[in-house]
Design a protein around this motif. Structure first.
Motif, short mmCIF file in Angstrom:
data_model
loop_
_atom_site.label_atom_id
_atom_site.label_comp_id
_atom_site.label_asym_id
_atom_site.label_seq_id
_atom_site.Cartn_x
_atom_site.Cartn_y
_atom_site.Cartn_z
N LEU A 1 -2.70 -2.84 3.73
CA LEU A 1 -3.01 -4.17 3.19
C LEU A 1 -4.02 -4.09 2.05
O LEU A 1 -4.63 -5.09 1.70
CB LEU A 1 -3.55 -5.09 4.30
N VAL A 2 -4.21 -2.90 1.50
CA VAL A 2 -5.08 -2.75 0.34
C VAL A 2 -4.20 -2.33 -0.82
O VAL A 2 -3.43 -1.38 -0.70
CB VAL A 2 -6.16 -1.67 0.60
N LEU A 3 -4.29 -3.05 -1.92
CA LEU A 3 -3.56 -2.63 -3.11
C LEU A 3 -4.37 -1.54 -3.80
O LEU A 3 -5.60 -1.63 -3.90
CB LEU A 3 -3.32 -3.81 -4.04
N VAL B 1 -6.18 -12.54 -6.27
CA VAL B 1 -6.29 -11.66 -5.11
C VAL B 1 -7.74 -11.24 -4.92
O VAL B 1 -8.45 -10.94 -5.87
CB VAL B 1 -5.33 -10.45 -5.24
N ALA B 2 -8.18 -11.28 -3.65
CA ALA B 2 -9.55 -10.84 -3.34
C ALA B 2 -9.46 -9.73 -2.30
O ALA B 2 -9.36 -8.56 -2.63
CB ALA B 2 -10.38 -12.02 -2.85
N GLY B 3 -9.44 -10.08 -1.01
CA GLY B 3 -9.31 -9.06 0.03
C GLY B 3 -7.91 -8.48 0.12
O GLY B 3 -7.71 -7.39 0.61
N ALA B 4 -6.93 -9.25 -0.33
CA ALA B 4 -5.52 -8.83 -0.46
C ALA B 4 -4.76 -8.73 0.86
O ALA B 4 -3.59 -8.37 0.86
CB ALA B 4 -5.39 -7.52 -1.22
N THR B 5 -5.39 -9.03 2.00
CA THR B 5 -4.66 -8.88 3.26
C THR B 5 -3.46 -9.81 3.32
O THR B 5 -2.39 -9.42 3.80
CB THR B 5 -5.57 -9.16 4.47
N GLN C 1 -7.43 -1.99 -6.04
CA GLN C 1 -8.63 -2.56 -5.44
C GLN C 1 -9.69 -1.53 -5.08
O GLN C 1 -10.83 -1.88 -4.84
CB GLN C 1 -8.27 -3.30 -4.15
#
Lengths: 177, 289
Positions: free
Chosen positions: A77-79, B30-34, A82
């Motif tokens: 769940l991390v791109l 998008v921030a935490g992206a979960t 990021q």
């Protein structure tokens, strides 16, 4: 280019991918990925870190757990972009450089805290952070903290034993110091 | 995967807003992206650009100012859960964020993200609605504030314009003597999203009559459900089993429950009845702050 990388900025490669500077298991590296690649895919496909495993792919099972800036996250769940300028630690980064297993890894072996072992690396990363954050955690607190890591073989009791034993060993070590 | 997907990493709110204003709905914040990673990888959304706001400074504050708990948009769920400031001012907020998913998701998911996603089955929205929180947003036309009860519009839909981003949430600290709880009822595994989540806020006068009663039901319908007319009926009356049952029945009657794999509409209605009652009972019994 060098300066921007040093500041942890994502830059474009010649073939249009992204160059993502990050600390990976203690060494500075540049991950290369498309914007839509997950950290999980990048660590496995680009870095060959196969200890990071895909289970559910939706953040539920914990098989792909890595530490990002010291906190466990689901790498599915991390791109990839990021993680620019951040620090990643995978199960491959737990053992000493000479291959000596960490006390946590040894505790899992001593308690046979796995059957197929697919979930083990995720459990190890989560448990490592648990041990740092809550060195005096009770069995119930360990259970709560690890609730998001799933083991389809059902080795939970052994895993709890291993982590509880590790905390005890570390406490004994602290007292001995 | 659709190509090309452009990545923007603005370092100020203004810069982020400018990208959104230019690209419109084609860009996703998008921030935490979960949440975004899930929606994107399951091809439920296909943005042409991602605006990653994680590096914008000033959005990670947790503070109590002028009787309000203020949470920056980039504060993680885990930070809310563990914050002494939150626990010392409105503990139910920390409690609700601590009940979200698992520790990995809480480390990544942000306050702004859970608001902007407007997933009907997230835990924090019901608590914010019950506590009369306000969502601060910023867009091309500047800043504005939206009550949480008006922020969630429909299934995955908010009052945000396409060029606006959430910059924070402000929650009025309830008066001393107020009890507030969040009950998360799950029907599958412990870390699952709720079948029904109920936030209850109760303050009683010394004689046991109701001074304040607020109830918001999450995960049962498209948006958090709160019925002020029903709440108002309880004010001034003794908080006894009959009154609590009346409120619980009224909520069960009024929430237009939905069906999903966590429960049928019929089952949810019955669970709304049960958990609204329990939320009011436990909020009334909760230790006064």
């Amino acid at each position: 280019m060098t300066d921007r990388r040093a500041q942890g900025e994502v830059t474009a490669t010649e073939d249009g991918r992204l160059a993502i500077p990050a600390m990976l298991n203690g060494r500075q590296t540049t991950l290369v990925a498309r914007p839509w690649h997950t950290l999980l895919e990048t660590l496995r496909d680009q870095e060959g870190l196969y200890g990071v495993r895909e289970g559910c792919g939706v953040g539920m099972c914990g098989a792909c757990t890595v530490m990002l800036d010291g906190e466990p996250v689901s790498s599915c769940l991390v791109l990839a972009p990021q993680v620019a300028g951040r620090e990643i630690r995978t199960v491959e980064g737990l053992a000493a450089p000479d291959g000596t297993l960490s006390d946590l890894q040894q505790a899992f072996i001593d308690h046979t805290a796995f059957q197929c072992s697919y979930c083990t690396s995720g459990f190890l990363i989560t448990a490592e952070r648990l041990a740092e954050e809550h060195p005096d955690a009770s069995r119930e607190e360990i259970r709560h903290y690890l609730a998001g890591n799933l083991c389809r073989c059902g080795s939970y009791v052994k895993i709890l034993d291993a982590v509880a034993d590790l905390l005890e060993r570390r406490r004994a070590g602290r007292t001995a110091d | 995967m659709p190509e090309p997907l452009r990545l923007f990493q603005p370092t100020s709110i203004e810069e982020a807003v400018a990208v959104l204003a230019e690209l419109g709905d084609d860009a996703k914040v998008v921030a935490g992206a979960t949440a975004l990673t899930l929606l994107y990888r399951q091809r439920l959304i296909a943005p042409g650009a991602l605006v990653s706001i994680g590096r914008i400074p000033g959005l990670k504050t947790i503070e109590v100012v002028d009787g309000e708990l203020r949470l920056g948009a980039l504060v993680s769920h885990r930070e809310v859960e563990l914050s002494p400031v939150v626990r010392g001012s409105i503990p139910v907020v920390a409690d609700a964020f601590g009940k979200v998913a698992n520790v990995r998701v809480r480390n990544a998911a942000t306050v702004g993200g859970v608001m902007a996603e407007s997933d009907y089955a997230s835990d924090p929205p019901a608590v914010f609605v019950a506590l009369d929180a306000v969502v601060d947003v910023q867009g091309s036309n500047g800043k504005r504030s939206i009550p949480a009860s008006e922020f969630f519009v429909a299934f995955y839909e908010t009052a945000l314009e396409h060029d606006e981003i959430v910059i924070g949430v402000r929650v009025p600290v309830p008066p001393a003597g107020t009890g507030a709880v969040y009950h998360k009822f799950v029907t599958r595994s412990s870390e699952d999203r709720p079948c029904v989540g109920v936030a209850g806020v109760v303050r009683l006068h010394a004689d046991g009559t109701v001074a304040d009663l607020r109830v918001a039901v999450g995960a049962a319908a498209e948006t958090p459900q709160r019925f002020r007319d029903t709440e108002a009926l309880a004010i001034g009356k003794p908080l006894d089993a009959d009154l609590i049952a009346q409120v619980a029945d009224a909520y069960a009657d009024q929430v237009d429950t939905l069906d999903d794999m966590r429960g049928s509409a019929w089952y949810r209605t019955e669970m709304v009845r049960v958990w609204v009652r329990r939320a009011i009972e436990s909020a009334a019994a909760a230790p006064a702050r």
